[in-house]
Design an enzyme around this catalytic site. Structure first.
Site, PDB file in Angstrom:
ATOM      1  N   GLU A  53      21.381 108.542  -6.255  1.00  0.00           N
ATOM      2  CA  GLU A  53      21.429 109.031  -7.135  1.00  0.00           C
ATOM      3  C   GLU A  53      20.355 110.467  -6.066  1.00  0.00           C
ATOM      4  O   GLU A  53      20.313 110.307  -5.632  1.00  0.00           O
ATOM      5  CB  GLU A  53      20.120 109.259  -8.613  1.00  0.00           C
ATOM      6  CG  GLU A  53      18.925 108.308  -7.808  1.00  0.00           C
ATOM      7  CD  GLU A  53      17.900 109.972  -8.067  1.00  0.00           C
ATOM      8  OE1 GLU A  53      18.242 110.441  -8.753  1.00  0.00           O
ATOM      9  OE2 GLU A  53      16.328 109.868  -8.463  1.00  0.00           O
ATOM     10  N   SER A  86      13.110 108.711  -8.152  1.00  0.00           N
ATOM     11  CA  SER A  86      12.693 109.812  -7.243  1.00  0.00           C
ATOM     12  C   SER A  86      12.521 109.150  -6.115  1.00  0.00           C
ATOM     13  O   SER A  86      12.989 108.641  -4.719  1.00  0.00           O
ATOM     14  CB  SER A  86      11.684 110.526  -7.696  1.00  0.00           C
ATOM     15  OG  SER A  86      11.949 111.970  -7.388  1.00  0.00           O
ATOM     16  N   HIS A 138      17.652 110.576 -12.027  1.00  0.00           N
ATOM     17  CA  HIS A 138      16.834 111.669 -13.287  1.00  0.00           C
ATOM     18  C   HIS A 138      17.740 112.130 -14.484  1.00  0.00           C
ATOM     19  O   HIS A 138      17.288 112.909 -14.606  1.00  0.00           O
ATOM     20  CB  HIS A 138      16.878 112.351 -12.046  1.00  0.00           C
ATOM     21  CG  HIS A 138      15.531 112.595 -10.354  1.00  0.00           C
ATOM     22  ND1 HIS A 138      15.916 111.844  -9.286  1.00  0.00           N
ATOM     23  CD2 HIS A 138      14.473 112.880 -10.904  1.00  0.00           C
ATOM     24  CE1 HIS A 138      14.953 111.896  -9.024  1.00  0.00           C
ATOM     25  NE2 HIS A 138      14.071 112.426  -9.488  1.00  0.00           N
TER      26      HIS A 138
END
Length: 338
Positions: free
Chosen positions: A241, A110, A308
Site C-alpha cells: 500500500e 503504515s 491508508h
C-alpha cells in the site's frame, strides 16, 4: 516453518509506540481507544512512549526499542498494538532483540509494517497487517475492520476467509466524529490488470511500500533467507500500500525490489487503494501496474482493502493465502499453515 501466535479473548494488550507517539492534544483519542478495548474485555498496558512525541518520533530509538523488547518478553502481555504509525521506526531495528522474541501478535500498519515485515523475515513469526489502535475507538467497527479479532483468533492449522468491503472512506473527517470512526461512502471496486477473473495463491508478505523498501539490502530484508528457511521456497504473494510515493517513485521502488530479488518465485502482487496515485508527466498508476504485469507475467490486482484509505483487511505475513477477484469483488482465504 511459520509460527502463529495464539490469541484468546481474555488477554492483556501492550500499547507501545515504536514510531510516533501521541501528542498531548490528542491524548483523549488514545484514552478513548483504550477504554473501548477494556469495555470489550481486554486489559491494557500502556508504555511511556505512547504519551510523548517530539521531532517526528515518540522517543529516542533505544528507548522505543527497549520498551518494545520488554513488552515482547513479558508473559503478562499477549499482544501488542501501537497507537498508529509514523515516520522513523527504522531507527529501532538495530536495537530489536529478534533472537529472544516470544510469539505474540503485533497488529498495525503504515510505519509499523516495517517492523512487522522485518520480524517475519528474520524469525518466521507471523505478524498482522491491519488496523491500528486509535481507529478502534468507535462505538463499533465496520465489518472489514472488525475481522481483526476473528483472524488473530484463528488456530494454527485452520483457515479464515475475508471479503472485500462494500464501501470505503474517501477522505478523513477528524472534525466530524462518528460512532464507527470511518465514514464509508464510496463503492469498493477491486481491479485487475487483465480485467479477467483472477485466482492466485502464495505466502503473504508486504506492508507500506514507502517504508518496507528501506529494508532492501539490509539484514532485516532478506527475502531469500526467509523463503529458504521458513516456507520451503513456496511462492510469495506480495501486498503493498502506498502512503506518499509519487507514481514515478513507486515505479522506481518496484524496479529496485525486482532487481533485489524480492519478486523471485512471486505468484502475484496486490496493491491497496491510495489517494496519492496522481499522474506524473502523463505517467499514470495504471501504467505502473501494466508494466509490472508485462515484466513479471504474474497477476496484478489493485484498489484492494489495504492501507491508508480504510477499511482494510487483516493480512498475516507468513500465512498461505488464496485470493480471488471477479467483477470488482474479492475474497482472501488465509491458511495458518506452518
Amino acid at each position: 516453518m511459520i509460527r502463529y501466535p495464539a490469541l484468546n479473548q481474555a488477554i492483556t494488550i501492550g500499547v507501545t509506540a515504536p514510531s510516533s507517539g501521541v501528542p498531548t492534544e490528542l491524548h483523549q483519542v488514545l484514552k478513548e481507544a483504550c477504554t473501548r478495548m477494556v469495555e470489550q474485555g481486554y486489559r491494557i498496558e500502556c508504555g511511556e512512549t505512547v504519551w510523548t512525541q517530539e521531532k517526528a518520533k515518540s522517543a529516542p530509538a533505544k528507548k522505543r526499542a527497549d520498551e518494545f523488547n520488554n513488552m515482547m518478553k513479558k508473559d503478562e502481555i499477549q499482544m501488542i498494538i501501537p497507537p498508529w504509525g509514523g515516520e522513523l521506526l527504522i531507527e529501532i531495528l538495530e536495537h530489536i532483540d529478534f533472537e529472544n522474541m516470544k510469539e505474540k501478535w503485533i497488529l498495525g500498519y503504515s510505519d509499523v509494517s516495517l517492523l512487522l515485515l522485518a520480524i517475519t523475515l528474520k524469525t518466521g513469526i507471523a505478524t498482522a497487517h491491519g488496523t491500528n489502535l486509535v481507529d478502534l475507538r468507535g462505538n463499533y467497527s465496520d465489518e472489514t475492520t472488525a475481522m481483526w479479532k476473528s483472524v488473530l483468533q484463528t488456530p494454527t492449522g485452520s483457515s479464515i476467509v475475508q471479503y472485500s468491503s462494500e464501501k470505503y472512506q474517501k477522505e478523513w473527517q477528524h472534525d466530524h466524529p462518528s460512532p464507527c470512526v470511518f465514514h464509508l461512502t464510496e463503492e469498493t471496486n477491486w481491479k485487475s490488470v487483465s480485467d479477467k477473473k483472477v485466482l492466485m495463491s502464495g505466502r503473504l508478505l508486504g506492508g507500506c511500500v514507502d517504508v518496507i523498501r528501506h529494508l532492501i539490502g539490509t539484514p532485516y530484508g532478506d527475502v531469500r533467507f526467509f523463503s529458504k528457511n521458513y516456507i520451503k521456497e513456496e511462492p510469495i504473494l506480495w501486498y503493498f500500500e502506498n502512503c506518499e510515493l509519487s507514481t514515478t517513485d513507486l515505479r522506481r521502488t518496484l524496479v529496485q525490489m525486482k532487481l533485489a530479488g524480492w519478486f523471485e518465485n512471486c505468484s502475484g502482487i496486490m496493491f491497496g487503494r491510495s489517494d496519492v496515485n496522481t499522474s506524473v508527466g502523463g505517467y499514470e498508476i495504471e501504467d505502473v501496474y501494466q508494466e509490472l504485469f508485462e515484466e513479471l507475467q504474474i497477476p496484478i490486482i489493485y484498489d484492494i482493502d489495504c492501507g491508508h484509505v480504510p477499511p482494510q483487511l487483516t493480512l498475516i505475513n507468513g500465512a498461505f493465502a488464496k485470493v480471488e477477484v471477479e467483477n470488482g469483488k474479492g475474497t482472501v482465504l488465509q491458511y495458518f499453515t506452518e
